[in-house]
Design an enzyme around this catalytic site. Structure first.
Site, short mmCIF file in Angstrom:
data_model
loop_
_atom_site.label_atom_id
_atom_site.label_comp_id
_atom_site.label_asym_id
_atom_site.label_seq_id
_atom_site.Cartn_x
_atom_site.Cartn_y
_atom_site.Cartn_z
N GLU A 1 -10.85 -9.05 78.71
CA GLU A 1 -11.07 -10.55 78.46
C GLU A 1 -9.95 -11.38 77.71
OE1 GLU A 1 -14.92 -10.43 76.61
OE2 GLU A 1 -15.76 -9.63 78.45
N HIS B 1 -16.79 -5.33 70.88
CA HIS B 1 -17.04 -6.52 70.31
C HIS B 1 -18.32 -7.39 70.56
CE1 HIS B 1 -15.80 -7.16 74.64
NE2 HIS B 1 -16.04 -8.49 74.80
N TYR C 1 -16.71 -21.81 68.93
CA TYR C 1 -17.41 -20.57 69.80
C TYR C 1 -18.56 -20.08 69.12
CZ TYR C 1 -17.86 -16.71 72.65
OH TYR C 1 -18.16 -15.76 73.89
N HIS D 1 -9.99 -9.07 74.11
CA HIS D 1 -10.94 -7.94 74.23
C HIS D 1 -10.62 -6.97 75.54
CE1 HIS D 1 -13.40 -10.77 71.51
NE2 HIS D 1 -12.48 -10.13 70.86
N HIS E 1 -21.24 -5.98 73.28
CA HIS E 1 -20.83 -5.17 74.44
C HIS E 1 -19.46 -4.77 74.61
CE1 HIS E 1 -19.31 -9.37 75.04
NE2 HIS E 1 -18.58 -9.00 75.83
N HIS F 1 -30.36 -12.76 78.07
CA HIS F 1 -29.03 -13.59 77.99
C HIS F 1 -28.30 -13.12 79.19
CE1 HIS F 1 -25.11 -15.07 76.92
NE2 HIS F 1 -25.58 -15.37 75.69
#
Length: 433
Positions: free
Chosen positions: A336, A366, A345, A360, A330, A287
């Site tokens: 963010e 999160h 989402y 975050h 992560h 990813h």
């Protein structure tokens, strides 16, 4: 919505006139301008900024911006703020439900609520994140921001931004940017409007470098739209609201400030349709980092570390095999602030609603909620996955984003946000490699 004319490209050296011959030929400030106009330069960067970064425009207007105006006085009845971090900022992730629509007549200026931010306009660094909700257009008043440029991210309702340099219509799934200092008013094409507002105190937003991606993809310069010249010649009483030094101020004017008949330069408002973003991603495994979704960036004095990035998560196809496809768990050195324009989402199945927001901050843990994690484990990654009903975005900054007191005290703050991860049970079994 009336169809408007635009020029295409990103921060070109535009030249546009609403009357033939209004642009002086061959020189910027002749002794006498055509039509009896006044020449005025609007500089959005230092005079000596490198040519590729220099933002300035020459305006040919009916009156200079300094004419017909009273002294400014404070304007206190507002929800704007430019001071952040006065109260302790909690390190855990935060999430808010959508802001309600006003019940009494409220225009854009009075419908803004400052939600979070960092830095300071005095330091020319940092950002503020606001929410707006309005049910009336700005009548008899205009606005400009001396502290930073403004990015509109509508979530509900279409807007018309009537600016000194022309008209912009912007709808949900589009963005519009008004550079520092440009005067404008916000009109509504629908009964109500709601969305997000980024106030960038740092370097003007620009397209990110593409590096190994090459010369194409992400946001292409040709898809940005800048208005053509348009003007009002109206002698009437107006109110001018200015944001300067973190505060709002008001003054009276005896004419409309939107009286620029012609202009040329690079300091101009623009819009962009988010569906034109050409997303890239892995076609094998793993990813990629979310930086591949950067639409615009405001660089800082540290190379590769932005004052703020505007990142969009559009409809797309995921094909990575043997890969956990939602955003992974992560912790990030950057902070963010996320918003949802429409749909769902892909890392949150419920609770994160269109018009809502999440924060975050630096090193706050999160990632996908428990339900999303379970579905991702059961997914057949030998087949493509089509993400269709989704459009989310993120303001990512190098500094901690401090929520305002009104955001922390708001009933919209979801006190149970942390619960979405608590059903992630222990799965470790040393007997099962």
């Amino acid at each position: 919505m009336t169809s408007l004319q635009y020029q295409t490209g990103f921060c070109n050296d535009w030249a546009t006139e609403a009357l033939p011959g209004a642009l002086p030929p061959g020189r910027n400030s002749p002794q006498a301008c055509p039509y009896g106009l006044y020449a005025e330069q609007l500089s959005g960067t230092a005079f000596t900024a490198p040519r590729v970064e220099n933002r300035r425009s020459w305006l040919y207007r009916i009156r200079p911006a300094a004419a017909g105006q009273t002294a400014f006085t404070p304007y206190e009845a507002h929800g704007w703020a430019s001071r952040f971090g006065d109260a302790p900022t909690p390190p855990e992730p935060l999430r808010w439900s959508p802001m309600g629509l006003p019940e009494t007549a409220t225009d854009f200026i009075d419908g803004v609520r400052s939600w979070a931010g960092n830095g300071s306009p005095d330091d020319l660094s940092g950002v503020a994140v606001h929410l707006y909700a309005a049910n009336a257009g700005m009548q008899g008043r205009h606005f400009y921001n001396a502290d930073g440029e403004l990015m509109f991210v509508p979530q509900q309702g279409r807007l018309r931004l009537a600016t000194e340099l022309g008209l912009i219509d912007v709808a949900p799934a589009e963005i519009a940017v008004i550079p520092r200092g440009i005067r404008f008013r916000v009109e509504l094409h629908d009964d109500t409007a709601r969305g997000y507002l980024l106030e960038n105190y740092g370097a003007p937003l620009r397209l990110p470098e593409l590096g190994p991606i090459g010369s194409n993809c992400l946001a292409n310069a040709r898809d940005f739209q800048t208005p053509v010249a348009w003007y009002e010649d109206i002698d009437s009483e107006y109110e001018l609201i200015a944001k300067f030094g973190g505060r709002l101020w008001r003054a009276s004017m005896d004419h409309s400030p939107l009286d620029v008949v012609a202009w040329h330069g690079t300091h101009a408002p623009y819009k962009y349709e988010l569906s034109r973003f050409n997303a890239v991603g892995s076609i094998s495994f793993d990813h990629p980092d979310p930086s591949i979704f950067t639409v615009l960036t405001s660089p800082s004095d540290t190379p590769g570390t932005a004052n703020v990035d505007f990142v969009v998560f559009p409809p797309r196809v995921l094909v990575m095999q043997d890969t956990f496809r939602p955003p992974w768990f992560h912790r990030n050195v950057a902070s963010e602030f996320m918003g949802l324009i429409q749909g769902v989402y892909d890392a949150k199945t419920e609770g994160f609603l269109p018009g809502g927001a999440s924060l975050h901050n630096c090193m706050s843990a999160h990632g996908p909620d428990a339900d999303t994690f379970a579905k991702a484990l059961a997914l057949d990654t030998g087949k493509p996955q089509y993400l269709r009903d989704t459009l989310a975005f993120m303001f990512e900054t190098r500094r901690v984003i401090h929520p305002t007191a009104q955001a922390l005290d708001s009933p919209l703050l979801q006190k149970d946000y942390l619960q979405c991860w608590q059903n992630l049970s222990k799965r470790f079994d040393p007997r099962q490699p």
